[in-house]
Design a protein around this motif. Structure first.
Motif, PDB file in Angstrom:
ATOM      1  N   TRP A   1      21.347 -20.439  11.607  1.00 47.45           N
ATOM      2  CA  TRP A   1      20.213 -19.607  12.029  1.00 47.45           C
ATOM      3  C   TRP A   1      20.643 -18.153  12.095  1.00 47.45           C
ATOM      4  CZ3 TRP A   1      18.536 -15.981  15.497  1.00 47.45           C
ATOM      5  CH2 TRP A   1      17.152 -15.860  15.706  1.00 47.45           C
TER       6      TRP A   1
ATOM      7  N   ILE B   1      18.403 -14.014  12.211  1.00 43.90           N
ATOM      8  CA  ILE B   1      17.106 -13.429  12.530  1.00 43.90           C
ATOM      9  C   ILE B   1      16.121 -13.563  11.369  1.00 43.90           C
ATOM     10  CG2 ILE B   1      17.521 -11.061  11.775  1.00 43.90           C
ATOM     11  CD1 ILE B   1      15.948 -12.156  15.138  1.00 43.90           C
TER      12      ILE B   1
ATOM     13  N   GLN C   1      15.503 -16.161   9.844  1.00 43.62           N
ATOM     14  CA  GLN C   1      14.903 -17.489   9.943  1.00 43.62           C
ATOM     15  C   GLN C   1      13.929 -17.622  11.116  1.00 43.62           C
ATOM     16  OE1 GLN C   1      15.343 -19.729   7.624  1.00 43.62           O
ATOM     17  NE2 GLN C   1      16.864 -18.517   6.515  1.00 43.62           N
ATOM     18  N   GLN C   2      13.632 -16.490  11.781  1.00 42.59           N
ATOM     19  CA  GLN C   2      12.779 -16.583  12.970  1.00 42.59           C
ATOM     20  C   GLN C   2      11.338 -16.971  12.636  1.00 42.59           C
ATOM     21  OE1 GLN C   2      12.494 -12.808  15.001  1.00 42.59           O
ATOM     22  NE2 GLN C   2      11.975 -11.678  13.163  1.00 42.59           N
TER      23      GLN C   2
ATOM     24  N   GLN D   1       6.125 -13.548  18.031  1.00 43.60           N
ATOM     25  CA  GLN D   1       6.969 -14.733  18.068  1.00 43.60           C
ATOM     26  C   GLN D   1       6.383 -15.806  18.981  1.00 43.60           C
ATOM     27  OE1 GLN D   1      10.708 -15.744  17.154  1.00 43.60           O
ATOM     28  NE2 GLN D   1       9.523 -15.081  15.376  1.00 43.60           N
TER      29      GLN D   1
ATOM     30  N   ASN E   1      12.538 -24.423  18.432  1.00 41.16           N
ATOM     31  CA  ASN E   1      12.690 -23.154  19.146  1.00 41.16           C
ATOM     32  C   ASN E   1      14.185 -22.898  19.334  1.00 41.16           C
ATOM     33  OD1 ASN E   1      11.954 -22.122  22.586  1.00 41.16           O
ATOM     34  ND2 ASN E   1      12.381 -20.880  20.802  1.00 41.16           N
TER      35      ASN E   1
ATOM     36  N   PRO F   1      11.323 -20.093  15.399  1.00 38.76           N
ATOM     37  CA  PRO F   1      11.177 -18.900  16.249  1.00 38.76           C
ATOM     38  C   PRO F   1      12.093 -18.953  17.472  1.00 38.76           C
ATOM     39  CG  PRO F   1       9.055 -19.948  15.801  1.00 38.76           C
ATOM     40  CD  PRO F   1      10.110 -20.905  15.370  1.00 38.76           C
ATOM     41  N   HIS F   2      12.523 -17.783  17.904  1.00 43.55           N
ATOM     42  CA  HIS F   2      13.210 -17.679  19.198  1.00 43.55           C
ATOM     43  C   HIS F   2      12.202 -17.482  20.324  1.00 43.55           C
ATOM     44  CE1 HIS F   2      12.613 -13.290  19.105  1.00 43.55           C
ATOM     45  NE2 HIS F   2      13.037 -13.326  17.847  1.00 43.55           N
TER      46      HIS F   2
END
Length: 420
Positions: free
Chosen positions: A145, A147, A149-150, A162, A275, A154-155
């Motif tokens: 992972w 950023i 791949q957000q 997001q 997540n 999502p984070h």
């Protein structure tokens, strides 16, 4: 003590002084630049401007025009709030407090020249600089992972788009599907946050997709309010939630966003929504300013000044300050201490001893609210915990409802304190 909007705002009175006499500055009014418009930065900008009664020139740099609070964003995921209810603008700070609000990214700090460089090309001079940039993520913290791949995993640990994306992915899960969370290692923003999020996801799935499962992959042995959350999960969401801690592979996890898989200690799990909350560090502007040690910015507890530059104050999630958790309440509390210290340095206004407090509320199910909190004092080494409190397991429904309602009053109070 029960906290409501009136009481919360009343705690700010100790930081409010009479109009000071401004000390001489060769360029006119002293200049304060604040980077980051969240619970720390917006509060600090407002208090410096308000309590100096316009005698200090205040500029707030924040790239977004609408700020979405991370606190209460989980309640949006759970269906308890609209996204618009956690969105706030900076119009009142500009119109009523005379703050120059600049919507741009700060991309550099020249500590010798005392200037901030903006992505748009402008340069802002300062006499004191307040940094409250929140968090960024440690590169490579979760193998597979980054950023980029957000969009697939999502984070949602910076609220707004997001948060919307994560909720949409949960709603799109097939019947009986699997939601996975990769929880972060300590320290990180909002210690109970991931577990409140699990509660809110479970609430939503129970209502809309009751045969779905939730898998938490966690590198930590223990987590904030653990007994309260586990009691609530057993009561409200029996059989839906499984947590894999470090003893069972929670420290050895990787993800494949394209395949939508989570690999735990070599075992591959297919998931329908995931997540990923990676390890965290201070917002990048702190690193660019050269005021970090490791992942965080160390500060002087009495003033929130950087230990590397007395002209810079650092607030909230970005700091290494001691015992306070990285929370919105903490950032707001620290902002008032820093604002008072800044006024004292730039004017002859009186500075009182630093005092700090924090409370973190979490919602487990409808009107089932719990909380944890403490008071703190500044020592030479750190912000040190003085005493604390936490909800009890086995509390009756009426008390839990009161705790939830208290959190609503706090939210109204802190956002008023931040944005005017």
């Amino acid at each position: 003590m029960t906290i409501n909007r009136r009481i919360f705002l009343g705690t700010a009175a100790a930081a409010t002084m009479a109009a000071p006499m401004v000390m001489g500055a060769s360029h006119g009014r002293p200049r304060v630049v604040v980077i980051g418009g969240g619970a720390g930065g917006a509060t600090a900008a407002r208090y410096v401007a308000k309590d100096s009664k316009g005698e200090i020139d205040v500029t707030l740099v924040e790239p977004t025009r609408s700020y979405y609070t991370c606190f209460f964003s989980n309640l949006y995921i759970g269906g308890f709030r609209e996204l618009s209810s956690i969105a706030h603008s900076y119009g009142t700070l500009a119109s009523e407090y005379g703050i120059n609000v600049v919507h741009d990214w700060a991309v550099g700090i020249d500590r010798d020249a005392k200037t901030v460089s903006l992505a748009g090309g402008d340069t802002l001079p300062y006499d004191r600089l307040i940094l409250s940039p929140g968090i960024d993520f440690v590169e490579g913290a979760v193998p597979g992972w980054d950023i980029s791949q957000q969009g697939r995993m999502p984070h949602a640990y910076k609220a707004g788009s997001q948060t919307e994306l994560l909720k949409a992915q949960i709603e799109a899960m097939p019947e009986g599907g699997v939601f996975a969370m990769v929880a972060p290692p300590n320290p990180y923003r909002c210690p109970p946050g991931p577990y409140e999020r699990v509660s809110m996801v479970a609430h939503k799935l129970r209502e809309e997709n009751p045969t779905a499962k939730i898998l938490i992959v966690d590198p930590k042995q223990n987590f904030s309010k653990q007994a309260l959350f586990e009691e609530g999960w057993a009561k409200h969401y029996g059989g839906m939630i499984e947590r894999i801690g470090p003893d069972f592979g929670g420290e050895n996890v990787s993800v494949d966003p394209m395949a939508m898989t989570v690999t735990i200690d070599g075992a591959v799990e297919n998931v329908d929504a995931c997540n990923v909350i990676p390890a965290q560090k201070a917002g990048r502007i702190c690193e660019l300013a050269g005021i970090t040690e490791g992942n965080w910015a160390p500060v002087v507890p009495q003033t929130m000044q950087s230990r590397m530059d007395e002209n810079i104050h650092v607030l909230g999630d970005a700091t290494n300050q001691g015992d306070m958790p990285k929370s919105g309440f903490s950032a707001n509390s620290q902002a008032k201490v820093a604002a008072m210290a800044v006024r004292g340095a730039l004017t002859d206004s009186r500075v009182f001893p630093a005092k700090f407090s924090n409370t973190c509320w979490s919602l487990i199910d409808t009107e089932d609210g719990v909380k944890v909190g403490a008071t703190y004092e500044a020592t030479d080494e750190k912000i040190a915990k003085v005493d604390g409190f936490i909800s009890d397991t086995g509390e009756d429904e009426d008390l839990r409802r009161q705790t939830f309602e208290e959190s609503l009053g706090w939210y109204a109070g802190i956002t008023s304190d931040m944005f005017g």
